[in-house]
Design a protein around this motif. Sequence first.
Motif, PDB file in Angstrom:
ATOM      1  N   ASP A  94     -37.926  23.380   2.978  1.00 28.96           N
ATOM      2  CA  ASP A  94     -38.981  23.272   1.952  1.00 28.96           C
ATOM      3  C   ASP A  94     -39.560  21.858   1.918  1.00 28.96           C
ATOM      4  O   ASP A  94     -40.782  21.683   1.762  1.00 28.96           O
ATOM      5  CB  ASP A  94     -38.407  23.624   0.577  1.00 28.96           C
ATOM      6  N   VAL A  95     -38.709  20.851   2.051  1.00 27.04           N
ATOM      7  CA  VAL A  95     -39.187  19.464   2.071  1.00 27.04           C
ATOM      8  C   VAL A  95     -40.098  19.230   3.268  1.00 27.04           C
ATOM      9  O   VAL A  95     -41.165  18.599   3.147  1.00 27.04           O
ATOM     10  CB  VAL A  95     -37.990  18.483   2.103  1.00 27.04           C
ATOM     11  N   ILE A  96     -39.702  19.759   4.426  1.00 27.17           N
ATOM     12  CA  ILE A  96     -40.523  19.599   5.641  1.00 27.17           C
ATOM     13  C   ILE A  96     -41.885  20.267   5.478  1.00 27.17           C
ATOM     14  O   ILE A  96     -42.928  19.700   5.825  1.00 27.17           O
ATOM     15  CB  ILE A  96     -39.766  20.177   6.859  1.00 27.17           C
ATOM     16  N   ASP A  97     -41.871  21.476   4.913  1.00 31.04           N
ATOM     17  CA  ASP A  97     -43.136  22.206   4.728  1.00 31.04           C
ATOM     18  C   ASP A  97     -44.022  21.529   3.691  1.00 31.04           C
ATOM     19  O   ASP A  97     -45.245  21.430   3.876  1.00 31.04           O
ATOM     20  CB  ASP A  97     -42.837  23.649   4.303  1.00 31.04           C
ATOM     21  N   ASN A  98     -43.424  21.054   2.613  1.00 30.59           N
ATOM     22  CA  ASN A  98     -44.222  20.433   1.541  1.00 30.59           C
ATOM     23  C   ASN A  98     -44.881  19.129   1.995  1.00 30.59           C
ATOM     24  O   ASN A  98     -46.008  18.817   1.579  1.00 30.59           O
ATOM     25  CB  ASN A  98     -43.341  20.160   0.326  1.00 30.59           C
ATOM     26  N   LEU A  99     -44.178  18.355   2.837  1.00 33.99           N
ATOM     27  CA  LEU A  99     -44.713  17.061   3.282  1.00 33.99           C
ATOM     28  C   LEU A  99     -45.387  17.146   4.650  1.00 33.99           C
ATOM     29  O   LEU A  99     -46.002  16.167   5.089  1.00 33.99           O
ATOM     30  CB  LEU A  99     -43.578  16.027   3.342  1.00 33.99           C
ATOM     31  N   GLY A 100     -45.292  18.317   5.307  1.00 38.56           N
ATOM     32  CA  GLY A 100     -45.885  18.458   6.637  1.00 38.56           C
ATOM     33  C   GLY A 100     -45.235  17.549   7.666  1.00 38.56           C
ATOM     34  O   GLY A 100     -45.927  16.950   8.505  1.00 38.56           O
ATOM     35  N   LEU A 101     -43.919  17.435   7.624  1.00 34.07           N
ATOM     36  CA  LEU A 101     -43.196  16.548   8.540  1.00 34.07           C
ATOM     37  C   LEU A 101     -43.102  17.158   9.928  1.00 34.07           C
ATOM     38  O   LEU A 101     -42.918  18.375  10.084  1.00 34.07           O
ATOM     39  CB  LEU A 101     -41.787  16.260   7.998  1.00 34.07           C
ATOM     40  N   ASP A 102     -43.196  16.318  10.938  1.00 34.73           N
ATOM     41  CA  ASP A 102     -43.094  16.760  12.330  1.00 34.73           C
ATOM     42  C   ASP A 102     -41.649  16.615  12.796  1.00 34.73           C
ATOM     43  O   ASP A 102     -41.318  15.763  13.632  1.00 34.73           O
ATOM     44  CB  ASP A 102     -44.040  15.928  13.213  1.00 34.73           C
ATOM     45  N   MET A 103     -40.763  17.423  12.239  1.00 39.29           N
ATOM     46  CA  MET A 103     -39.349  17.425  12.615  1.00 39.29           C
ATOM     47  C   MET A 103     -38.710  18.718  12.149  1.00 39.29           C
ATOM     48  O   MET A 103     -39.265  19.407  11.280  1.00 39.29           O
ATOM     49  CB  MET A 103     -38.622  16.220  12.002  1.00 39.29           C
ATOM     50  N   ASP A 104     -37.555  19.059  12.725  1.00 36.19           N
ATOM     51  CA  ASP A 104     -36.841  20.237  12.248  1.00 36.19           C
ATOM     52  C   ASP A 104     -35.818  19.827  11.197  1.00 36.19           C
ATOM     53  O   ASP A 104     -35.594  18.643  10.949  1.00 36.19           O
ATOM     54  CB  ASP A 104     -36.160  20.984  13.406  1.00 36.19           C
ATOM     55  N   TYR A 105     -35.200  20.807  10.576  1.00 40.63           N
ATOM     56  CA  TYR A 105     -34.298  20.507   9.458  1.00 40.63           C
ATOM     57  C   TYR A 105     -33.045  19.775   9.917  1.00 40.63           C
ATOM     58  O   TYR A 105     -32.447  19.006   9.155  1.00 40.63           O
ATOM     59  CB  TYR A 105     -33.941  21.794   8.711  1.00 40.63           C
ATOM     60  N   ARG A 106     -32.608  19.976  11.162  1.00 41.38           N
ATOM     61  CA  ARG A 106     -31.424  19.270  11.667  1.00 41.38           C
ATOM     62  C   ARG A 106     -31.709  17.772  11.827  1.00 41.38           C
ATOM     63  O   ARG A 106     -30.859  16.930  11.519  1.00 41.38           O
ATOM     64  CB  ARG A 106     -30.970  19.862  12.999  1.00 41.38           C
ATOM     65  N   THR A 107     -32.902  17.456  12.302  1.00 34.35           N
ATOM     66  CA  THR A 107     -33.272  16.048  12.428  1.00 34.35           C
ATOM     67  C   THR A 107     -33.356  15.393  11.059  1.00 34.35           C
ATOM     68  O   THR A 107     -32.885  14.268  10.854  1.00 34.35           O
ATOM     69  CB  THR A 107     -34.623  15.913  13.150  1.00 34.35           C
ATOM     70  N   LEU A 108     -33.939  16.102  10.097  1.00 36.09           N
ATOM     71  CA  LEU A 108     -34.028  15.563   8.747  1.00 36.09           C
ATOM     72  C   LEU A 108     -32.633  15.368   8.148  1.00 36.09           C
ATOM     73  O   LEU A 108     -32.363  14.362   7.490  1.00 36.09           O
ATOM     74  CB  LEU A 108     -34.859  16.488   7.867  1.00 36.09           C
ATOM     75  N   GLU A 109     -31.749  16.319   8.383  1.00 37.18           N
ATOM     76  CA  GLU A 109     -30.392  16.214   7.843  1.00 37.18           C
ATOM     77  C   GLU A 109     -29.663  14.983   8.380  1.00 37.18           C
ATOM     78  O   GLU A 109     -28.897  14.337   7.656  1.00 37.18           O
ATOM     79  CB  GLU A 109     -29.602  17.476   8.188  1.00 37.18           C
ATOM     80  N   SER A 110     -29.907  14.663   9.657  1.00 35.44           N
ATOM     81  CA  SER A 110     -29.247  13.497  10.251  1.00 35.44           C
ATOM     82  C   SER A 110     -29.728  12.184   9.648  1.00 35.44           C
ATOM     83  O   SER A 110     -29.069  11.147   9.798  1.00 35.44           O
ATOM     84  CB  SER A 110     -29.472  13.484  11.765  1.00 35.44           C
ATOM     85  N   ASN A 111     -30.868  12.216   8.961  1.00 32.05           N
ATOM     86  CA  ASN A 111     -31.414  11.010   8.334  1.00 32.05           C
ATOM     87  C   ASN A 111     -31.097  10.915   6.843  1.00 32.05           C
ATOM     88  O   ASN A 111     -31.636  10.048   6.148  1.00 32.05           O
ATOM     89  CB  ASN A 111     -32.934  10.965   8.526  1.00 32.05           C
ATOM     90  N   ILE A 112     -30.246  11.804   6.360  1.00 36.61           N
ATOM     91  CA  ILE A 112     -29.911  11.845   4.928  1.00 36.61           C
ATOM     92  C   ILE A 112     -28.437  11.508   4.739  1.00 36.61           C
ATOM     93  O   ILE A 112     -27.569  12.000   5.474  1.00 36.61           O
ATOM     94  CB  ILE A 112     -30.199  13.236   4.335  1.00 36.61           C
ATOM     95  N   SER A 113     -28.147  10.683   3.765  1.00 35.76           N
ATOM     96  CA  SER A 113     -26.763  10.397   3.384  1.00 35.76           C
ATOM     97  C   SER A 113     -26.670  10.489   1.861  1.00 35.76           C
ATOM     98  O   SER A 113     -27.582  10.084   1.147  1.00 35.76           O
ATOM     99  CB  SER A 113     -26.319   9.017   3.860  1.00 35.76           C
TER     100      SER A 113
END
Length: 250
Positions: A94-113
Amino acid sequence: MGKQHDDDEIEIDLWELFFALKKRILVLLAALLAGAILAGAYTKLMITPIYSATSTMLVLTKETTLASLADLQIGSQLTQDYSMLITSRTVLQDVIDNLGLDMDYRTLESNISINNPEDTRILEITVTNPDPETAKNIVDELSTVSSEFIGEQMEVVPPKIVEEGEVPEHQTSPSLSRNVMMGALLGFVLAAGVVVLLTVMDDTIKSEEDIGRYLDLPTLAVVPDRKDYITGKPAETKKKKKKKKRRKSR
């Protein structure tokens, strides 16, 4: 006696290594400087800077009732459940779709702590990204989406967003000072290793002590290597004679 002789040899070898390193101190310093410069240049030119933005959420609000927490363990277990939901595929997509990010959810997860400070009911969500504005936007959207999702899935009052993220002004990584220090240390160690290796592998005889130590032979005589002796007479004597001849000619 044999043990004492072995100890003497080890001591002499260590002194040889020490003097070999001392003799090439300029080379070692040059290697240290070169390592620092190369590491600094590589950090500046080749590594992409990363920025971090952090938001905080309050897990239990005053509106939360005991009935809604009947089957849950208050404390660390609850924060762990919240952490899992925050990084769930549904929330991240949902975050990727709302912001139109050019990444998949696994890539986004790796950038979150996610961090839960000890003895608190606070969750700190941190997002890293090469762009500081993007890092701030992602962490804010992640906090909003995950708060609503947690409220729906756990049927509790949604966690309250205490602080939104700020646009970071300073990069989180890489650390230029740390990399420069590591490069300088690496250059020094490599140069010292080469010097030690060459010293250990050098088996040439340089003094009468080496003859007794390596060949176990007595030294009968020593021929001095004096560059200031010419035809068996000191060079100083020859220079004095030349000065006397000059005075006579005057």
